[in-house]
Design a protein around this motif. Structure first.
Motif, PDB file in Angstrom:
ATOM      1  N   UNK A  11      16.758  75.497  27.236  1.00 44.34           N
ATOM      2  CA  UNK A  11      16.484  75.577  28.690  1.00 44.34           C
ATOM      3  C   UNK A  11      17.601  76.679  29.307  1.00 44.34           C
ATOM      4  N   UNK A  12      18.561  76.985  28.390  1.00 39.67           N
ATOM      5  CA  UNK A  12      19.446  78.102  29.178  1.00 39.67           C
ATOM      6  C   UNK A  12      19.815  79.163  28.411  1.00 39.67           C
ATOM      7  N   UNK A  13      19.257  80.364  28.244  1.00 37.99           N
ATOM      8  CA  UNK A  13      18.219  80.596  29.167  1.00 37.99           C
ATOM      9  C   UNK A  13      16.872  79.935  28.620  1.00 37.99           C
ATOM     10  N   UNK A  14      15.752  80.125  29.402  1.00 35.55           N
ATOM     11  CA  UNK A  14      14.640  79.645  28.769  1.00 35.55           C
ATOM     12  C   UNK A  14      13.974  80.573  27.789  1.00 35.55           C
ATOM     13  N   UNK A  15      13.513  79.945  26.676  1.00 37.63           N
ATOM     14  CA  UNK A  15      12.894  80.742  25.796  1.00 37.63           C
ATOM     15  C   UNK A  15      11.955  79.746  25.083  1.00 37.63           C
ATOM     16  N   UNK A  16      10.835  80.023  24.508  1.00 40.40           N
ATOM     17  CA  UNK A  16      10.101  79.195  23.921  1.00 40.40           C
ATOM     18  C   UNK A  16       9.534  79.489  22.536  1.00 40.40           C
ATOM     19  N   UNK A  17       9.191  78.468  21.747  1.00 41.72           N
ATOM     20  CA  UNK A  17       8.737  78.692  20.306  1.00 41.72           C
ATOM     21  C   UNK A  17       7.633  77.893  19.806  1.00 41.72           C
ATOM     22  N   UNK A  18       6.769  78.444  19.163  1.00 44.01           N
ATOM     23  CA  UNK A  18       5.750  77.659  18.366  1.00 44.01           C
ATOM     24  C   UNK A  18       5.596  77.740  17.156  1.00 44.01           C
ATOM     25  N   UNK A  19       5.902  76.516  16.451  1.00 41.29           N
ATOM     26  CA  UNK A  19       5.712  76.519  14.969  1.00 41.29           C
ATOM     27  C   UNK A  19       4.687  75.629  14.532  1.00 41.29           C
TER      28      UNK A  19
END
Ligand SMILES: *[C@@H]1O[C@H](CO)[C@@H](O)[C@H](O)[C@H]1NC(C)=O
Ligand SMILES: *[C@@H]1O[C@H](CO)[C@@H](O)[C@H](O)[C@H]1NC(C)=O
Ligand SMILES: *[C@@H]1O[C@H](CO)[C@@H](O)[C@H](O)[C@H]1NC(C)=O
Ligand SMILES: *[C@@H]1O[C@H](CO)[C@@H](O)[C@H](O)[C@H]1NC(C)=O
Ligand SMILES: *[C@@H]1O[C@H](CO)[C@@H](O)[C@H](O)[C@H]1NC(C)=O
Length: 954
Positions: A240-248
């Motif tokens: 959420x803070x900061x926004x990052x995303x991950x695909x596993x």
């Protein structure tokens, strides 16, 4: 990573007066010795840096020769090191005892600033250059790098909602933003949409939804499954803070993760987007093209720019097309990441990370999880569209020539006659721009007034014809295509409404606006009219980057992508359309530059489909974008007659398989430059196995037709005999590609993904999974070392088992021999070859069954009419085990004329030839049997392939 690019500002001898003395005294190469590794050679370097200007002076050990000195400077901007840029240092005066000279420099550095520099010395003598990099002694410019990410704190998630499996996030900019190159976009939306169990889309766009996004009608965006997806081969999480995303993967293996230590989490400015993902050390990354590079991209030093450019096969440059997709191979499993964005961008692979820097649009990622190579490509092509199924005739040999004798009907006819007299295989006769009147599209020049009669003759011989058309339309009054286009208002304009004028072969030209709703109709009308004076069978669309011989004025954003490897020196407008132009409905060329060739291919496909309804089309494009393969085929543009380009054709063709363009090739024997007999010979051998196999050669160079040399003639005959023999196999691979996207010309890891030794190999390839090609790529060689993946590989020519387990092997490869091996376990469908595809498909079939270790083999044969879009077709399945070959029908809809005449069994172990052959339990009277060196040939079968049957030998 240090990218090498040399651009000399100024240059030339700096001590001209002393040059003369040097030539007479001829120290010939010893001169630099005084400097090499001498730490006192350069002294008292002083410098200042202000507003992109570096100036200073230094003392350099004096020497009476032609010494040049340069400042080589580099920038490290938080992601990569840029280097090679040069400022010339000028000699000023000598000190009293002539031991040192005073030199000075002043120059403007590129838009990225400067972190450090070193002094580079170069002595140029007749015939030789001696250099010294001063031991890499660097001088640091503390205030030189312009970019500070100190205020780049990314975005926070401020809103979350989940509906029907789709996660929507609202993001707000943290702090005052970083404004590195343009203002930050304050509010963003993120949508995470599962498409299928192995494909997920993560899109980061502006909340106001005002930014450029590629319309789905131009580049498809795929369709999420309408069923709820129960088990997924991936999990997406975000911070959420900061926004990052991950695909596993479900195993926890991380495939894509935008939280990279030490880097901004996300920069989303008006004209600059930056996002990075973690990569494993020494990652195996393929794709990111068009490129001229090894197939496996260096995970430490790759900077790939995406900005379509008419720029030959220059290593490490951006290319003719843009395919912002990569496939990563990790421990035998493949996944891929596609960034659906048409804007200019730089993508860098540096140790442990991939970084995207994009100058517009939105961040629209698709992650697909494979895990097999074929599954990954099926998933990718489920988004961008499956490759078009090619007409069968296009799998034959194509002959082209620019200039030379190909400037009249008679000149072309003479070459065709010579090819045929030499017994060459030939299916298609091309025509480059010479056929036109003053290089104007859709016209015939005066020396081609009898051209269409000749095309009719070619058609009678079941040959085909493909002419070139370019997108630049001369603005000549009275010229139909221009007048028609003007009245339908389909040409590109400046924002003030004035037509944009560029310069291409015919002189001053306008360009079509493919976004204009009338442009397709206009293009189709021109093509239909043209077909009345030139009854072509396909079209070649060149120069569609779009190429322009002049650089128009136009907008340049603050972040300069590395166009043409020139670090901002060559801007976006360099030799193309102006970024200022507006397409229909106000779409800016800045956003759609990379779509020009792609969209032209779509319109050309519509035009050819209108011309011959129900028939497949053949279009050869130079420029492409993600999804072009659904409409068009492609070649790798203007290569050169060099050994390096011979090699590079393999990684380029392999990469295009990943881009969903299986039907691709490079100009055989090299387009630019004079070839040699040996190079052309090796190229004829290799080119016979390109999916798209065309010989082409440029204006101003000696002819390089195969028949000009005895050795090349022999090689071409030998190699193309294999190609035409395996036409049913190649055609079946193309059909399969059109259904599943699967690669036709494959890297060795495609079918051996667990074998890490294959990951870096791009000097060999397989066609499908059954045929291994090991070409000679070096001059003067008469052997070649190849890698053989696990299994039995049989020599094509002798049928003897070359290897039985994985390993390298050195093979004889005299001038007229190309090594080709058949994989044990595979049955290759073949036909007796004739000189055209038309005649070949009418000849009897035969099967090459290569037995695996357990004495079995299987394969298939796909047959249809060779041209229809939705053909009736039949597919046969062959299974051989023990003394039985069963021929089954996977489906049946097309009546197969030729009979199966012969079955060859490689690796036949019994040592005793069978005496009796049975078909469906009944003895085949006419059958003959021959056994030699573990190759059993059963001939005289005449098996009707429209029924299932069982063949046995006892
Ligand atoms: C850039 O150069 C610096 C040394 O100047 C080095 O430490 C760093 O590893 C380099 N980065 C890359 C990505 O090559
Ligand atoms: C470099 O500067 C030092 C200190 O000013 C001076 O002693 C020396 O002579 C200079 N070197 C040369 C080659 O002029
Ligand atoms: C429109 O803009 C272009 C490019 O700036 C310019 O060359 C042209 O003269 C302008 N036309 C008119 C009519 O002002
Ligand atoms: C292109 O657009 C930019 C910014 O909109 C403008 O400043 C520039 O004058 C334009 N150039 C031309 C040649 O139209
Ligand atoms: C070339 O090599 C092939 C395969 O090793 C062999 O069959 C052929 O006889 C050789 N030709 C010559 C001229 O040596």
């Amino acid at each position: 990573m240090w990218l090498t690019h040399s651009m000399t500002i100024g240059g030339g001898p700096t001590k001209l007066g002393l040059l003369i003395a040097f030539i007479f005294s001829c120290l010939c190469g010893q001169a630099l010795g005084q400097y090499v590794d001498d730490p006192s050679a350069i002294q008292n370097v002083t410098y200042t840096y202000d507003n992109y200007v570096l100036s200073g002076s230094l003392m350099l050990k004096s020497f009476p020769n032609n010494m040049n000195a340069y400042i080589h400077y580099q920038t490290y901007d938080g992601v990569w090191n840029m280097t090679g840029t040069t400022i010339t240092v000028h000699w000023q005066w000598e000190n009293a005892d002539n031991t040192y000279g005073n030199w000075s420099f002043e120059g403007t550095v590129g838009p990225y600033g400067i972190s450090k520099f070193y002094v580079y010395l170069m002595l140029v003598e007749s015939g030789a250059t001696y250099t010294d990099d001063n031991n890499g002694q660097y001088y640091v410019v503390a205030n030189g790098a312009p970019r500070s990410t100190a205020n780049c704190d990314g975005y926070d998630v401020v809103h979350t909602s989940v509906s029907k499996g789709v996660t929507q996030l609202g993001l707000a900019l943290n702090g005052k933003g970083c404004a590195l190159y343009s203002p930050d976009v304050k509010y963003l939306t993120v949508s995470i949409t599962p498409y299928s169990k192995d494909l997920v889309r993560i899109k980061i766009a502006d909340a106001a939804n005002k930014r450029w996004q590629i319309p789905a009608s131009v580049v498809p965006e795929g369709t999420p499954s309408s069923h709820s997806i129960q088990t997924k081969d991936y999990a997406v999480s975000y911070t959420n803070s900061p926004f990052t995303f991950k695909v596993s993967r479900p195993s926890g293996e991380v495939l894509f993760d935008t939280s990279v230590s030490g880097l901004p989490s996300l920069i989303f400015e008006e004209e600059f987007l930056e996002i990075s993902s973690v990569l494993p050390d020494n990652a195996n990354i393929y794709g990111l093209g068009d490129m001229t590079d090894s197939f496996r991209r260096s995970p430490d030093t790759t900077l790939q720019t995406f900005w379509n450019l008419d720029q030959g096969t220059t290593r490490l440059n951006n290319g003719y097309g843009s395919h912002p997709v990569y496939f990563e191979l990790r421990d035998g499993m493949v996944h891929g990441v596609f960034l659906r964005n048409s804007n200019g961008m730089d993508v860098a692979l540096v140790p442990g990370q991939i970084t995207y820097r994009v100058i517009g649009g939105v961040l629209d990622f698709y992650v697909f999880t494979g895990p097999t190579p074929a599954a990954a490509l099926d998933q990718y092509t489920s988004i961008i569209g499956k490759p078009a199924f090619v007409p069968l005739w296009t799998l034959g040999f194509h002959q082209c020539r620019y200039g030379g004798t190909w400037v009249s009907t008679q000149g072309i006819k003479d070459t065709v006659d010579s090819l045929q007299q030499a017994g060459m295989y030939l299916d298609t006769v091309w025509a480059d721009i010479n056929y036109m009147n003053e290089y104007q599209d859709f016209t015939l020049g005066s020396s081609f007034s009898d051209w269409n009669d000749y095309v009719a003759t070619l058609h009678q011989e079941h040959l085909h014809h493909v002419p070139i058309v370019d997108p630049g339309i001369p603005n000549v009054s009275g010229y139909g295509p221009y007048q028609d286009g003007k009245s339908s208002d389909v040409f590109l304009k400046w924002p003030n409404g004035t037509l944009f004028l560029g310069q291409v072969w015919p002189g001053v030209t306008v360009y079509a606006d493919w976004f204009h709703p009338q442009s397709g109709t206009w293009w189709t009308n021109q093509i239909k009219k043209f077909h009345q004076i030139d009854s072509f069978d396909g079209l070649w669309i060149d120069m569609n980057e779009a190429s322009n011989f002049v650089t128009p004025p136009g907008y340049e954003p603050a972040y300069r992508i590395n166009n043409n490897g020139a670090w901002g020196v060559q801007g976006l407008n360099s030799r193309t359309l102006s970024t200022n132009l507006t397409h229909y409905s106000g779409i800016s060329e800045y956003n759609v530059h990379n779509l020009f060739g792609h969209y032209e291919a779509i319109h050309t496909h519509s035009a050819l489909s209108a011309l011959n309804p129900g028939q497949r089309t053949f279009i050869l494009t130079r420029s492409s974008f993600a999804g072009t393969g659904h409409y068009s085929q492609k070649w790798n543009g203007d290569n050169a007659a060099t050994w390096d380009d011979l090699y590079l054709s393999i990684p380029q063709i392999m990469s295009n398989q990943l881009f969903g363009i299986p039907m691709v090739g490079s100009d055989i024997c090299g387009f630019n430059g004079d070839t040699t007999e040996e190079l052309c010979n090796r190229w004829a051998q290799l080119g016979a196995f390109y999916p798209f196999s065309r010989h082409h050669h440029s204006l101003g160079y000696e002819d390089s037709f195969f028949f000009l040399w005895e050795s090349v003639t022999e090689s071409a005959l030998k190699a193309y005999t294999i190609r035409y023999t395996l036409l049913p196999y190649l055609y079946g691979l193309m059909q399969q590609a059109s259904q599943t996207g699967n690669a036709v010309l494959r890297p060795l890891w495609w079918d051996n993904a667990m074998d890490t030794k294959t990951y870096g190999i791009d000097t060999q390839f397989t066609l499908g999974d059954g045929l291994l090609v090991t070409p000679v790529l070096t001059e003067g060689a008469n052997t070649v070392t190849g890698y053989f993946p696990d299994g039995i590989w049989y020599d094509w020519y002798t049928g003897s088992a070359e290897t039985t387990s994985a390993g390298y092997k050195t093979l004889d490869a005299n001038l007229t021999h190309i090594n080709v091996h058949v994989k044990g376990g595979i049955i290759l469908p073949a036909q007796y070859p004739a000189k055209t595809t038309y005649a070949t498909v009418r000849n009897p079939y035969y099967l090459i069954a290569a037995l695996d270790k357990s004495g079995t083999a299987s394969g298939s044969l796909y047959v249809d009419d060779g041209i229809s879009v939705n053909p009736k077709s039949s597919q046969l399945a062959f299974n051989l085990s023990g003394n039985t070959l069963s021929i089954g029908l996977s489906w049946y809809g097309f009546r197969i004329g030729p009979k199966l005449d012969q079955v060859q069994i490689l690796g036949y172990a019994s040592g005793r030839a069978p005496t009796t052959i049975y078909l469906n339990g009944r003895r085949v009277a006419g059958a003959k049997v021959a056994l030699s060196q573990n190759v059993l040939k059963i001939t005289g079968l005449t098996i009707d392939l429209n029924n299932k049957s069982v063949l046995q030998w006892k």
